[in-house]
Design an enzyme around this catalytic site. Structure first.
Site, PDB file in Angstrom:
ATOM      1  N   GLY A   1       1.708   3.268  -7.932  1.00 49.09           N
ATOM      2  CA  GLY A   1       1.579   2.959  -9.354  1.00 49.09           C
ATOM      3  C   GLY A   1       1.380   4.179 -10.222  1.00 49.09           C
TER       4      GLY A   1
ATOM      5  N   ILE B   1      -6.062  15.221  -8.604  1.00 53.95           N
ATOM      6  CA  ILE B   1      -6.908  14.075  -8.928  1.00 53.95           C
ATOM      7  C   ILE B   1      -7.069  14.022 -10.445  1.00 53.95           C
ATOM      8  CG2 ILE B   1      -9.198  13.059  -8.678  1.00 53.95           C
ATOM      9  CD1 ILE B   1      -7.416  12.884  -6.139  1.00 53.95           C
TER      10      ILE B   1
ATOM     11  N   GLU C   1      -4.739   3.278  -1.248  1.00 57.28           N
ATOM     12  CA  GLU C   1      -4.706   2.810   0.128  1.00 57.28           C
ATOM     13  C   GLU C   1      -5.257   3.782   1.161  1.00 57.28           C
ATOM     14  OE1 GLU C   1      -1.123  -0.285   0.266  1.00 57.28           O
ATOM     15  OE2 GLU C   1      -0.864   1.304  -1.187  1.00 57.28           O
TER      16      GLU C   1
HETATM   17 MO1  MOS Z   1      -0.658  -2.736  -1.902  1.00 53.12          MO
HETATM   18  S1  MOS Z   1      -0.828  -3.726  -0.150  1.00 53.12           S
HETATM   19  O1  MOS Z   1       0.826  -1.995  -1.651  1.00 53.12           O
HETATM   20  O2  MOS Z   1      -0.807  -3.735  -3.217  1.00 53.12           O
END
Ligand code: MOS
Length: 710
Positions: free
Chosen positions: A513, A594, A670
């Site tokens: 994102g 960051i 993640e």
């Molecule tokens: Mo994540 S599992 O790519 O929203």
């Protein structure tokens, strides 16, 4: 009026803690989530879910329900409009047909949506849904995953099914040290705070939808195809989202709300109950993994095999690609990975935070700890000796590879050098104490996105992008990225997201994102800054610059791009009660530049906490007799609570810079969970001398396994 950037330019806001730009709205209740938004004439839909795990709907007794107070309609396969489901969506995958509800009389699993009751109030809808009598022709079902399923097959999903090179058996036979173990992880659920909710209404042939999703472009695209609409006739908005973790794509609520709104000619909201979420919105498949490692006397790998079996439904082939992490992390002359699935009468699993890497790193990083034990080599040193120079499967160069830097920094901060490698020797009263470590990685991809940045006549700037802030702080990061590119203070920038009318953009998924949207925002903002004339006047409507990163992303050189990490955990284990406490935890990450240390730490520590939860608590258990979960709710499904998490938990980062990368920002949603459960499990071994190869490490399992002083 002076509208151009101030001189001297504002310093970059990167690297300075910035509270969430919508934080005040969220804590005061001013921020409206998908289910909070009022509509005139709103009706409410409640799903009826199947009570059998396999079979056919024979009849639905709708007449008594339609006579109940406030009931407006009952939608089911016998009266719902036919939708299109044989397309390939923008994510390059066919839609999960679980979302395309009420198209046939088949029941593929327990908890499958068989009807939607629409009523004036949520209470009336719920009472009527509870009252709907459905008759099934039941068939025998099979919901049991096991390592020896003859019907398992290698499958691709979003990663290749099988990769192999070299002679595995020969290298294993010639190895001085061998590990050959099976690791299992259970069915796990996203359990985000905000349930799935969607409100739809039709204006002529136009569909408007407000929901809680991880990508308005994605949801709009899927609904456009399902309902055979013109893309310009669909608008999806999702301003605030209370967590997604992979589950908030197109799900039954959006589709059923759109159907029902057409049926009753009013806006219709479909909200899932917490219990419904356990069968309607996806989950992480259980896995059975086998890792075989063979190393020379110096610990250098000669052979690595990682296979993973997961389950999927009979309607959709989703693959939890747990063996994929070995394709990034470690090389060997003989190297084989395989992701396979078996089709069962269960709900379709889906993407869940670090799909593949989370369970895969548990198996691989525990196996590495076992190899360290058997070879007498320190677990960090063993990983440093096996840090590859190029992608083990791709052969491509790494854009950055900072695993070693993460381990060195982590070892220093955590005090690793003082560790006695022998297990079961540290004690603190009734507690056995141990420490463990594990490596982490996550793919750093980018999705084509468009953005618009406007220099307003009042000297402020407005960013519009179809981004999604699912709680990550993405809206704040984009504000800072725009300010950085515009050379203005962040307070002069406002960011509007979550509206498909802003044009196509990537999803809040795959840790892509902020990298994807930030790229588009920086491109538009940078070009806008160059266009502004110092001291110049702006037209009343301002000046808008649009960007599209499609070509820039396609022009990226072929490289392995990942974020990296090293996880450290200290646990205390009471082998007479079976209790495991995590006493401290440290994650060191290398994840590009960051942007906002405050929300970055939230993301990374949040992932690590999920790792604690995965290691010790989370387990959805399916009842072979009914095909449904035992305790499919937040009472039966244990998620780590505040009391399970040590105060001493932190995430820090090391420099991670690719001179050829145009943005140098990576997703961090993640990588924080990857390796976290393995670090905890390895620490439990170090404390007790007992390996736990099946998650979660429950008290009863610890009790049964015992320990040196039990
Ligand atoms: Mo994540 S599992 O790519 O929203």
């Amino acid at each position: 009026m002076t509208v151009a950037p101030q001189r001297p330019v504002a310093p970059s806001p990167f690297g300075t803690a910035h509270t969430r730009v919508e934080g005040r709205d969220k804590v005061t209740g001013a921020a409206r989530y998908g289910g909070d938004i009022p509509f005139v004439g709103l009706a409410h839909g409640m799903f009826v879910l199947s009570t059998v795990a396999r079979g056919r709907i024979v009849s639905l007794d709708t007449a008594p329900v339609l006579a109940m107070p406030g009931v407006l309609a009952v939608l089911h396969h016998g009266n719902a409009p036919r939708l299109t489901s044989d397309y390939v969506g923008m994510m390059g995958v066919r839609p999960d047909p679980t979302a395309v509800v009420f198209q046939h009389d088949r029941v593929p699993h327990a908890g499958w949506p068989v009807a939607l009751v629409v009523a004036e109030t949520p209470e009336q809808a719920r009472a009527a849904a509870d009252a709907l009598a459905v008759t099934y022709e039941e068939e025998p079902h099979d919901v049991t995953l096991s390592a020896d399923r003859p019907d398992a097959y290698a499958a691709e999903g979003h990663m290749p099914g099988v990769t192999e090179k070299g002679d595995l058996e020969a290298e294993l036979a010639a190895s001085a040290h061998v590990v050959d173990e099976e690791y299992t992880t259970p069915e796990e659920h996203h359990a985000m705070m905000e349930p799935h909710v969607a409100t739809a209404w039709w204006d002529g042939g136009r569909l408007d939808l407000v929901d809680s999703d991880q990508g308005v472009t994605w949801v709009a695209d899927e609904l456009t195809r399902m309902f055979s609409l013109d893309p310009s006739a669909v608008r999806v908005r999702s301003e605030h989202v209370g967590g997604g973790f992979g589950s908030k794509g197109v799900r039954p609520p959006q589709v059923a709300a759109a159907m029902a709104a057409a049926e009753v000619g009013r806006p219709v909201r479909v909200t899932l109950t917490r219990r419904q979420m356990f069968s309607v919105t996806g989950y992480r498949s259980p896995t059975v993994q086998r890792v075989r490692l063979g190393a020379g006397p110096d610990g250098r790998l000669r052979a690595l095999e990682h296979t993973s079996l997961s389950q999927t439904s009979t309607v959709f082939e989703f693959v939890e690609p747990s063996a994929g992490v070995a394709r990034t992390m470690y090389d060997a002359p003989a190297h084989r990975t395989e992701n396979s699935v078996v089709r069962l009468d269960v709900p379709s699993p889906t993407w869940m935070r670090a799909p593949g890497e989370a369970p895969g790193s548990f198996a691989l990083e525990c196996a590495f700890d076992e190899l360290a034990e058997r070879s007498g080599i320190d677990p960090i040193e063993l990983r440093l000796r096996n840090d590859p120079k190029t992608g083990p499967v791709s052969g491509l160069p790494f854009a950055t590879r900072n695993v070693a830097a993460c381990f060195r920094e982590g070892a220093r901060r955590f005090g690793w050098d003082a560790r006695d490698p022998r297990p079961g020797v540290r004690r603190d009263g009734r507690w056995l104490i141990g420490t463990g470590t594990a490596a982490a990685s996550f793919f750093a991809g980018a999705l084509p996105s468009t953005a618009a940045v406007t220099a307003e006549a009042d000297g402020t700037f407005t960013v519009r992008i179809s981004a999604s802030d699912i709680g990550t702080g993405a809206r704040t990061a984009l504000t800072l990225i725009a300010a950085d590119a515009l050379h203005v203070p962040a307070k002069r920038v406002r960011v509007h997201i979550g509206d498909s009318d802003f044009g196509p953009a990537g999803i809040a998924g795959g840790s892509m994102g902020t990298r994807s949207w930030g790229w588009a925002v920086a491109a538009a903002a940078g070009e806008l800054r160059e266009r502004l004339v110092p001291g110049g006047e702006l037209p009343p409507e301002g000046i808008t610059v649009r960007s599209d990163t499609t070509q820039a992303i396609a022009a990226l050189a072929a490289k392995e791009r990942h974020s990296w990490g090293a996880q450290f955990a200290e646990v205390a284990v009471d082998v007479t009660t079976g209790e495991v406490r995590v006493r401290r935890m440290l994650g060191v990450f290398a994840a590009g530049r960051i942007v906002n240390p405050l929300t970055a730490r939230n993301q990374l520590v949040g992932g690590m906490i999920w790792g604690i939860s995965m290691a010790l608590h989370e387990e959805a258990v399916r009842d072979a007799a009914s095909g449904a979960l035992y305790g499919g709710d937040l009472a039966g499904y244990h998620v780590a609570t505040h009391a399970d998490v040590p105060a001493d938990i932190d995430a820090v980062w090391v420099d991670d810079h690719d001179p050829e990368d145009p943005v140098n920002i990576k997703g961090i949603g993640e990588v924080g969970i990857v390796g976290a459960a393995a670090a905890v499990a390895n620490a439990v071994w170090h404390a007790t001398g007992v390996r736990h190869r099946g998650l979660p490490i429950r008290p009863d399992r610890v009790l049964r396994a015992g320990g040196p002083h039990a």
